[in-house]
Structure formats: structure tokens, C-alpha cells
Enzyme design. Sequence first.
Site, mmCIF file in Angstrom:
data_model
loop_
_atom_site.group_PDB
_atom_site.id
_atom_site.type_symbol
_atom_site.label_atom_id
_atom_site.label_comp_id
_atom_site.label_asym_id
_atom_site.label_seq_id
_atom_site.Cartn_x
_atom_site.Cartn_y
_atom_site.Cartn_z
ATOM 1 N N TYR A 46 0.841 -1.194 0.000
ATOM 2 C CA TYR A 46 0.000 0.000 0.000
ATOM 3 C C TYR A 46 0.876 1.244 0.000
ATOM 4 O O TYR A 46 1.855 1.304 0.742
ATOM 5 C CB TYR A 46 -0.918 0.026 1.232
ATOM 6 N N GLU A 48 -0.485 4.854 -0.464
ATOM 7 C CA GLU A 48 -1.257 6.094 -0.668
ATOM 8 C C GLU A 48 -0.348 7.309 -0.506
ATOM 9 O O GLU A 48 0.478 7.361 0.392
ATOM 10 C CB GLU A 48 -2.403 6.169 0.346
ATOM 11 N N ASP A 192 -6.006 13.495 -25.528
ATOM 12 C CA ASP A 192 -6.107 12.107 -25.057
ATOM 13 C C ASP A 192 -5.479 11.219 -26.126
ATOM 14 O O ASP A 192 -6.107 10.921 -27.147
ATOM 15 C CB ASP A 192 -7.586 11.770 -24.828
ATOM 16 N N THR A 218 -3.426 6.127 -22.014
ATOM 17 C CA THR A 218 -3.390 4.798 -21.404
ATOM 18 C C THR A 218 -2.017 4.231 -21.701
ATOM 19 O O THR A 218 -1.302 4.700 -22.592
ATOM 20 C CB THR A 218 -4.461 3.863 -21.996
ATOM 21 N N LYS A 221 -2.088 0.375 -24.826
ATOM 22 C CA LYS A 221 -2.464 0.270 -26.243
ATOM 23 C C LYS A 221 -1.173 0.275 -27.090
ATOM 24 O O LYS A 221 -0.363 -0.614 -26.904
ATOM 25 C CB LYS A 221 -3.474 1.357 -26.579
ATOM 26 N N ARG A 227 -2.058 -2.457 -18.242
ATOM 27 C CA ARG A 227 -3.271 -1.638 -18.231
ATOM 28 C C ARG A 227 -3.103 -0.559 -17.171
ATOM 29 O O ARG A 227 -2.914 -0.862 -15.988
ATOM 30 C CB ARG A 227 -4.496 -2.488 -17.895
#
Length: 412
Positions: A46, A48, A192, A218, A221, A227
Site C-alpha cells: 500500500y 497512498e 487524449d 493509457t 495500447k 493496463r
Amino acid sequence: MVDPQIAQLIEKEKERQENTLMMIPSENYASLAVLEALGSVVQNKYAEGYSGKRYYQGNINIDKIETLAIKRAKKLFAVPHVNVQPYSGSPANAAVYFALLKPGDKIMGLALNSGGHLTHGYPKITFSGRYFQSAQYEVGEDGFLDYEEIEEQAIAQRPKIIVAGTTAYPRILDFERFGRIADKVGAYLLADISHIAGLVIANVHPSPVPYADVVMTTTHKTLRGPRGAMIMVTRKGLAKDGQMGKRIDRAVFPGLQGGPHENTIAAIAVALREAQSKPFREYGKQIVKNAQVLARELLRMGFNLVSGGTDNHLILIDLRNKKIDGKTAAVTLEKAGVVVNANAIPHDPNPPYRPSGIRLGTPALTSRGMKGREMTQIAHFISEVIKIPEEIKMVKNIVMKMTNQFPIYKNI
Ligand SMILES: *Cc1c(COP(=O)(O)O)cnc(C)c1O
């Protein structure tokens, strides 16, 4: 084997990927190094917050991983600020709106059936259309963006942000023009580049970085990573608002997300290192070359292509002259091992679940090493299956022979 059911399904999925022609333009094969980082112990942590300012102890190595991912992205795209934490493209766009807009402000993006994305202000059913006002621009009858019209619409609509980005547009985007339009109406410009990031790196598509305030991509692609997504703030964006980087970071965490997926971020770092290489630039060039051969051959066989061809990695076929709808064509092609997706064509007279077109692209095939010769053959497969569905079995056998010659993963 701990879980034979899932293990078997993963094995079957691997076989499916090996034995079919993966031509959905948003898909690709991440490298073994990327898969290794994704499946590593980094996923147990974790973290954060951001490097040096975490809300949990034990992030000594994680901080270095995330810092390295950011450093590589900054260098590769020539931007001063990067956030690598968004879980995927859609939450990344949400974070950009959350950072720069107030609820009710206006987003102007490309309509879905003109090749835009749901997150670009699609009305009624998406967060971008429900919590913001939206004005959608469209491509013209010829399938090309009409910048005069976009400018007029922007002047009339006064959006707070203009989104320049596509999922099914086979042509180069004029980001410079978009930048001028946004400046003229005092709007932010979000570029984008989810689909084309790999092409931008390979220099076969102009970069939006000099003209946009924020660039989102992203990472899975044409960039060929895990991902995930990245939000980049440009020099232009920072000149407008020195706090823009901070605002983006705060929108991602704590605005929208909790703990970042640091295994994904490690895998993004690996993919960015791969993308810095000369072979990756060659790869990007070959994607476009392959798409152009495929387009030329499809045209020769009497297919209508939206906009008449392609400048990038994808092709949109308008099937109306073939007396078959996109859904039926996609289902039939899958039986022959050619995996594409049904897609709306601009101003499609048919409903979204049975659109008039199919969308296909070359990034994944190019990753396997396929070139012009294979593209020519594939155009024949597509034509044959759509003309004579009885030939499915025969085509599937030839597809298998072809895929066997181009293994994706030689040693897993
Ligand atoms: C793929 C894509 C997205 C969304 O990415 P997800 O990871 O599927 O959420 C956003 N914008 C564009 C232009 C895309 O192509």
C-alpha cells in the site's frame, strides 16, 4: 496447481491469443518483462500518497519505482510533470476534469459515433455527460474532422475544456489547430493520446505536447505496457497555472483514488524503458506501414473505408455495400480466427448494438513481427470470409499456420 480451474482458463486464453489474429486496435501484447513486473511482490504494498510523502511506512523501494517511472515518462514525452497513478484511462480523464473543472462546466469532445470516447462527454449515461455539460463535435460526411466547424462550435459553446482524442479515427489529429481553437475561446486543451502514444514516441504522429495543457494516455495500447494510464502536464499548462501539476495530483489522490497499483507502475516503468529504444521506434513505423498496406488491399477488394484510408494504426470499414452489418461480420470473422470489433461509422444509420462498420488495427500483429506480406494475406482472409461464409474453416486453418509462424511468447 492451486487453482486448476483458473489455471486452465489462463492457458486457454494464452492459446486463443497465440492462435488468432488480434486486430482490435486498442489491444497489444505486453512483453514478458512487463508481465513479470505486474505479477511481482510489488503488488502487495500500500502506498497512498506520492514519493517521499506516503501515508504508510515501508515505501523505500516503492518510492524509487514510482520516481523512475515518472522520470522516464517526462523524458520520453518531453513534459515537466507526470502522474502515473491513474488505474486506467477512464479514471484518468475523470481526474483531469476533477482537477480543472467544476461540476456543470462544459466539456467539448468528439462524439462516440465519430470516433470519440465515452469519457469525452457522452451524454446521459457517463459521468462526463452527467456531472458536466457537454457539447459534442462530429466528423464530416467524408470522415475527416472539420476544424472550421469545430472552431465555430467552440466559439458558440464556450467550453471550459476541449478534448482532442479518438478511439476510431484513422487520420492524423491536428493538435496545433486544436491548441489555437482552445486558446481562442479560453478553454483548456486535453489531448487524449491513449490510442496513439506509441506512434507519437515513434514520431509517426505529431506530438500534442507543445499545444495541449494536459496530455493523457493509457499505457496498454500502442505503448504496449500494462493496463494503466498517465496524466502529463505540459509547459503550456504550467505557464497557464503553476499549480496545475499539483491540482492533477490531488485530483488523482485523494480526490478519486486510494492506494496506487505500484506493480502496474513498476510495469509502466519497464514499458517506458522499452519505448525509449530504437527497435520501439521501428515498431511504431511498422504499425503504420502495415495499416497502410492493409488499407490499400482492402480498398482493392471493394471495401469502403471511412475517410478513404488511414494515417495511423487503425482502419474503419463501412460495410454497407457488402450487405452485412458490423456485428455479424465481427462474429463471422472471429470464427475464422480474425478478431476485430463491430464499430459505428460516422452518422451511422444503424443502432449501436448492430453498427454498420468494423474497426481493425495493426499494433498487436506488428508486435508479433508481421509485415506487408501478411497484411495482404489478411485482407484476402477478411474479404473471403465476408463474401463466402462457407470458407470459414479453410481460412481458420490458414490463419493458424500464419500465427504459428509468429509466436507471441516464445518461452511461457
Ligand atoms: C482506451 C481509451 C480510454 C479509456 O481507457 P480505459 O483504460 O479503457 O479506461 C480513454 N480515451 C481514449 C481515447 C481511449 O482510446
